[in-house]
Design a protein around this motif. Structure first.
Motif, PDB file in Angstrom:
ATOM      1  N   ASP A  32       0.825  -1.212   0.000  1.00 21.16           N
ATOM      2  CA  ASP A  32       0.000   0.000   0.000  1.00 21.16           C
ATOM      3  C   ASP A  32       0.855   1.256   0.000  1.00 21.16           C
ATOM      4  OD1 ASP A  32      -2.291  -1.570   0.096  1.00 21.16           O
ATOM      5  OD2 ASP A  32      -2.470  -1.437   2.277  1.00 21.16           O
ATOM      6  N   ALA A  33       2.015   1.185   0.655  1.00 16.08           N
ATOM      7  CA  ALA A  33       2.869   2.366   0.808  1.00 16.08           C
ATOM      8  C   ALA A  33       3.729   2.640  -0.417  1.00 16.08           C
ATOM      9  CB  ALA A  33       3.764   2.206   2.037  1.00 16.08           C
ATOM     10  N   GLN A  34       3.792   1.706  -1.361  1.00 17.60           N
ATOM     11  CA  GLN A  34       4.632   1.877  -2.546  1.00 17.60           C
ATOM     12  C   GLN A  34       3.930   2.814  -3.532  1.00 17.60           C
ATOM     13  OE1 GLN A  34       7.780   0.360  -3.008  1.00 17.60           O
ATOM     14  NE2 GLN A  34       7.951   1.764  -4.720  1.00 17.60           N
ATOM     15  N   ALA A  35       4.294   4.103  -3.464  1.00 20.34           N
ATOM     16  CA  ALA A  35       3.622   5.118  -4.286  1.00 20.34           C
ATOM     17  C   ALA A  35       4.486   5.603  -5.436  1.00 20.34           C
ATOM     18  CB  ALA A  35       3.220   6.304  -3.413  1.00 20.34           C
ATOM     19  N   THR A  36       5.686   5.049  -5.598  1.00 22.77           N
ATOM     20  CA  THR A  36       6.575   5.444  -6.686  1.00 22.77           C
ATOM     21  C   THR A  36       7.049   4.197  -7.410  1.00 22.77           C
ATOM     22  OG1 THR A  36       8.508   5.374  -5.233  1.00 22.77           O
ATOM     23  CG2 THR A  36       7.358   7.479  -5.430  1.00 22.77           C
ATOM     24  N   GLY A  37       7.735   4.422  -8.524  1.00 20.31           N
ATOM     25  CA  GLY A  37       8.273   3.287  -9.269  1.00 20.31           C
ATOM     26  C   GLY A  37       7.345   2.834 -10.381  1.00 20.31           C
ATOM     27  N   PRO A  38       7.827   1.943 -11.246  1.00 26.61           N
ATOM     28  CA  PRO A  38       7.065   1.557 -12.436  1.00 26.61           C
ATOM     29  C   PRO A  38       5.798   0.770 -12.150  1.00 26.61           C
ATOM     30  CG  PRO A  38       9.047   0.219 -12.213  1.00 26.61           C
ATOM     31  CD  PRO A  38       9.153   1.312 -11.206  1.00 26.61           C
ATOM     32  N   PHE A  39       5.639   0.240 -10.930  1.00 30.44           N
ATOM     33  CA  PHE A  39       4.450  -0.554 -10.630  1.00 30.44           C
ATOM     34  C   PHE A  39       3.495   0.158  -9.675  1.00 30.44           C
ATOM     35  CE2 PHE A  39       8.006  -3.428 -11.479  1.00 30.44           C
ATOM     36  CZ  PHE A  39       7.497  -4.142 -12.552  1.00 30.44           C
ATOM     37  N   ALA A  40       3.788   1.420  -9.365  1.00 31.46           N
ATOM     38  CA  ALA A  40       2.999   2.145  -8.371  1.00 31.46           C
ATOM     39  C   ALA A  40       1.568   2.387  -8.820  1.00 31.46           C
ATOM     40  CB  ALA A  40       3.667   3.479  -8.048  1.00 31.46           C
ATOM     41  N   GLY A  41       1.339   2.429 -10.141  1.00 31.34           N
ATOM     42  CA  GLY A  41      -0.003   2.712 -10.626  1.00 31.34           C
ATOM     43  C   GLY A  41      -0.934   1.520 -10.624  1.00 31.34           C
ATOM     44  N   GLN A  42      -0.415   0.341 -10.361  1.00 24.73           N
ATOM     45  CA  GLN A  42      -1.268  -0.846 -10.371  1.00 24.73           C
ATOM     46  C   GLN A  42      -1.801  -1.120  -8.973  1.00 24.73           C
ATOM     47  OE1 GLN A  42       1.605  -3.707 -11.814  1.00 24.73           O
ATOM     48  NE2 GLN A  42       1.991  -4.497  -9.750  1.00 24.73           N
ATOM     49  N   PRO A  43      -2.827  -1.961  -8.848  1.00 24.53           N
ATOM     50  CA  PRO A  43      -3.352  -2.261  -7.513  1.00 24.53           C
ATOM     51  C   PRO A  43      -2.280  -2.870  -6.615  1.00 24.53           C
ATOM     52  CG  PRO A  43      -4.868  -3.030  -9.209  1.00 24.53           C
ATOM     53  CD  PRO A  43      -3.619  -2.606  -9.918  1.00 24.53           C
ATOM     54  N   ALA A  44      -2.354  -2.532  -5.343  1.00 22.35           N
ATOM     55  CA  ALA A  44      -1.406  -3.101  -4.387  1.00 22.35           C
ATOM     56  C   ALA A  44      -1.568  -4.615  -4.329  1.00 22.35           C
ATOM     57  CB  ALA A  44      -1.634  -2.497  -2.999  1.00 22.35           C
ATOM     58  N   GLY A  45      -0.450  -5.313  -4.208  1.00 17.49           N
ATOM     59  CA  GLY A  45      -0.483  -6.770  -4.167  1.00 17.49           C
ATOM     60  C   GLY A  45      -1.168  -7.295  -2.920  1.00 17.49           C
ATOM     61  N   ARG A  46      -1.791  -8.448  -3.065  1.00 14.93           N
ATOM     62  CA  ARG A  46      -2.440  -9.116  -1.948  1.00 14.93           C
ATOM     63  C   ARG A  46      -2.116 -10.610  -1.997  1.00 14.93           C
ATOM     64  NH1 ARG A  46      -2.406  -4.893  -0.175  1.00 14.93           N
ATOM     65  NH2 ARG A  46      -4.082  -3.642   0.762  1.00 14.93           N
ATOM     66  N   PHE A  47      -2.080 -11.231  -0.840  1.00 16.17           N
ATOM     67  CA  PHE A  47      -1.760 -12.647  -0.763  1.00 16.17           C
ATOM     68  C   PHE A  47      -2.948 -13.503  -1.172  1.00 16.17           C
ATOM     69  CE2 PHE A  47       1.601 -11.031   1.969  1.00 16.17           C
ATOM     70  CZ  PHE A  47       2.658 -11.878   1.678  1.00 16.17           C
ATOM     71  N   GLU A  48      -2.663 -14.521  -1.956  1.00 21.39           N
ATOM     72  CA  GLU A  48      -3.630 -15.575  -2.225  1.00 21.39           C
ATOM     73  C   GLU A  48      -3.332 -16.716  -1.253  1.00 21.39           C
ATOM     74  OE1 GLU A  48      -3.320 -16.722  -6.273  1.00 21.39           O
ATOM     75  OE2 GLU A  48      -3.743 -14.711  -7.044  1.00 21.39           O
TER      76      GLU A  48
END
Length: 296
Positions: A32-48
């Motif tokens: 949730d805190a990752q607001a920069t970088g090339p993947f920041a615009g995608q949904p935050a990862g969640r565990f399956e």
């Protein structure tokens, strides 16, 4: 006085599950805190999350656990956090391996019980190191012991991250025995060494096994603190490198290093060998393998 092993087993198993819940929550918060970088615009990862089962030869209940995997996150490319509690009878190869380590009574009574947590994280940013942590309790009618540790595996080392990681582990070890950190650091350096490459897998950490001082409460308390040390040791490496950019050469270095990591886990790792030989869920056992790797 009779030792209540059933109570001790239950406490250990419950602790590993509690630690799993803490780590999963912390890693999702990091996403949730990752607001920069090339993947920041995608949904935050969640565990399956999925249940795992140990396959016994006679089809009886042999235990299992939870496999929690996050793929393609903002800062985690792949991370797995597994907990399991398994039991039954050790096969001949596993009996021989235990006997070779000095576990008494294996020929006469090969029953066993084991519980633990195992974690491996492979990161999106090549400057953020991969990391491994596990803690476990093992019981047979003739013996019990604890084991585990944590180690850092950067492809591009940031010295300050390495120093801080080790300092945190040392602080938690020193609460129990001033000799633990140097002893278990040396053990990690020896254990996490890729012999056929003549090099270390990473920058080390701590590793211990067969820990039985005769005081179950003390050994359990130490193992709990090894688990508690993990988040304060590792999360700063994410925060320190969160905004650091990378190029194609950095990513290439990461993929090559992951190849070394895969080689080690498939050739040398005790947990991988034990899990596959005792019939545990193969996907859970091999969760540690990176999503992509490269060999030169």
């Amino acid at each position: 006085m009779t030792t209540d092993f059933d109570s001790q087993k239950a406490r250990a198993s419950a602790w590993f599950r509690e630690l799993r819940d803490q780590i999963v929550a912390a890693f999702e918060a990091a996403e949730d805190a990752q607001a920069t970088g090339p993947f920041a615009g995608q949904p935050a990862g969640r565990f399956e999350v999925s249940e795992t089962k140990r396959a016994s030869e006679d089809g009886s209940d042999a235990g299992g656990g939870l496999m929690s995997v996050m793929r393609g996150g903002r800062c985690f490319e792949k991370v797995g956090v597994n907990v399991s509690t398994v039991y039954g009878t050790l096969g001949e190869r596993a009996q021989q391996a235990m006997a070779a380590r000095g576990v008494p009574g294996m020929k006469d009574d090969p029953r066993f019980w084991a519980s633990g947590i195992s974690l491996v994280a492979h990161m999106q940013n090549p400057h953020t190191p991969a990391v491994h942590m596990n803690t476990r309790m093992f019981w047979t009618p003739g013996a019990w012991w604890f084991g585990g540790g944590a180690d850092l595996n950067p492809c591009i080392e940031v010295l300050s991250d390495t120093e801080a990681f080790h300092a945190t582990l040392k602080a938690y070890c020193d609460k129990h025995d001033a000799g633990y950190y140097p002893k278990f650091k040396e053990w990690a350096d020896e254990y996490f060494f890729i012999k056929h490459r003549n090099r270390a897998r990473g920058v080390g950490g701590i590793f211990y096994d067969d820990l039985n001082t005769g005081d179950w409460e003390a050994d359990f308390a130490f193992t709990q603190d090894v688990g508690r040390a993990f988040l304060p040791a590792f999360l700063p490496t994410i925060e320190n490198n969160r905004d650091r950019g990378w190029d194609e050469a950095d990513k290439d270095a990461q993929l090559v290093h992951r190849g070394l990591y895969a080689e080690y886990n498939l050739v040398y790792d005790r947990g991988t060998k034990f899990g596959l030989e005792t019939g545990h869920d193969a996907n859970a056992v091999l969760m540690s393998l990176p999503p992509m790797a490269k060999w030169v």
